[in-house]
Design an enzyme around this catalytic site. Sequence first.
Site, mmCIF file in Angstrom:
data_model
loop_
_atom_site.group_PDB
_atom_site.id
_atom_site.type_symbol
_atom_site.label_atom_id
_atom_site.label_comp_id
_atom_site.label_asym_id
_atom_site.label_seq_id
_atom_site.Cartn_x
_atom_site.Cartn_y
_atom_site.Cartn_z
ATOM 1 N N SER A 62 0.821 -1.217 0.000
ATOM 2 C CA SER A 62 0.000 0.000 0.000
ATOM 3 C C SER A 62 0.854 1.266 0.000
ATOM 4 O O SER A 62 2.012 1.260 0.422
ATOM 5 C CB SER A 62 -0.925 0.012 1.212
ATOM 6 O OG SER A 62 -1.567 -1.222 1.372
HETATM 7 N N1 SAH Z 1 -0.656 -4.237 4.061
HETATM 8 C C1 SAH Z 1 -0.038 -4.907 2.936
HETATM 9 C C2 SAH Z 1 -0.921 -4.722 1.738
HETATM 10 C C3 SAH Z 1 -0.982 -5.934 0.911
HETATM 11 S S1 SAH Z 1 -2.172 -5.962 -0.367
HETATM 12 C C4 SAH Z 1 1.389 -4.379 2.740
HETATM 13 O O1 SAH Z 1 1.776 -3.478 3.477
HETATM 14 O O2 SAH Z 1 2.120 -4.878 1.882
HETATM 15 C C5 SAH Z 1 -3.474 -6.896 0.370
HETATM 16 C C6 SAH Z 1 -3.186 -8.328 0.689
HETATM 17 O O3 SAH Z 1 -4.394 -8.898 1.190
HETATM 18 C C7 SAH Z 1 -2.763 -9.218 -0.466
HETATM 19 O O4 SAH Z 1 -1.531 -9.782 -0.157
HETATM 20 C C8 SAH Z 1 -3.849 -10.299 -0.540
HETATM 21 O O5 SAH Z 1 -3.363 -11.583 -0.876
HETATM 22 C C9 SAH Z 1 -4.389 -10.274 0.865
HETATM 23 N N2 SAH Z 1 -5.736 -10.789 1.072
HETATM 24 C C10 SAH Z 1 -6.848 -10.594 0.300
HETATM 25 N N3 SAH Z 1 -7.907 -11.225 0.850
HETATM 26 C C11 SAH Z 1 -7.464 -11.807 2.005
HETATM 27 C C12 SAH Z 1 -8.088 -12.602 3.013
HETATM 28 N N4 SAH Z 1 -9.379 -12.929 2.987
HETATM 29 N N5 SAH Z 1 -7.325 -13.012 4.056
HETATM 30 C C13 SAH Z 1 -6.007 -12.712 4.127
HETATM 31 N N6 SAH Z 1 -5.361 -11.985 3.186
HETATM 32 C C14 SAH Z 1 -6.086 -11.536 2.140
#
Ligand code: SAH
Length: 217
Positions: A62
């Site tokens: 993000s």
């Molecule tokens: N906060 C993270 C953002 C990652 S993007 C960072 O700082 O890098 C969002 C992530 O949510 C992705 O990796 C995706 O695989 C995950 N995601 C989506 N749905 C999910 C779920 N139901 N449970 C766990 N992870 C999930």
Amino acid sequence: MIDFSEAREWMVVWQIAARGICDSNVLSAMRHVPREEFVAEHLRESAYDDSPLPIASHQTISQPSIVAQMIEAAELGPRDRVLDIGTGSGYAAAIAAAIVAHVDSVERDPVLASTARKTLARLGISNVTVHLGDGTVGLGAYAPYDAIIAGAGGPRIPRAWRLQLSVGGRIVMPVGREPYHQRLIKLVRYSEHDYHERSLGEVSFVPLVGEDGWPDH
Ligand code: SAH
């Protein structure tokens, strides 16, 4: 060769503080955590641009100013236990972990979960536990949580999260009717049955996919 600590300081001053983030815990966490360590080698020089960057499995780390806004809204304190949904690179979990006692972070993608574990270990961040699974059902075994933050957007706040939030706890999560377009929602649990919710503005996160999120196509 970029001087990353100088770039990080520049980000804190011009992209984070300049946007009105003033919680000193958040600013010091952003000064402390090396975002360049959470992205691929060839993207490191873009690590302090205020934009999301691609990570594996078509996901993104993000945008720093949004991470800061979410963490500030979650009102984290040093004794808090936090549930972070969507570990991704592990960056948001690391920022939260620089402020609180412990972070449980849930990721559904095994490749991302494993890479994030390695990154956090390499940086000596020992108060984050990365769990593999569907975060839309929360993490009942370790609840309640003082704060729940989500780096992925769903159609509603999952029911399990409300129940796994301590009284006085905060949820900060992107919620929207379209998978890539949401409003950032802050929910506070005032008492057993009394929750208050408000919008912090429009955002665009990757979809939250799971039992109480978007379907997996
Ligand atoms: N906060 C993270 C953002 C990652 S993007 C960072 O700082 O890098 C969002 C992530 O949510 C992705 O990796 C995706 O695989 C995950 N995601 C989506 N749905 C999910 C779920 N139901 N449970 C766990 N992870 C999930």
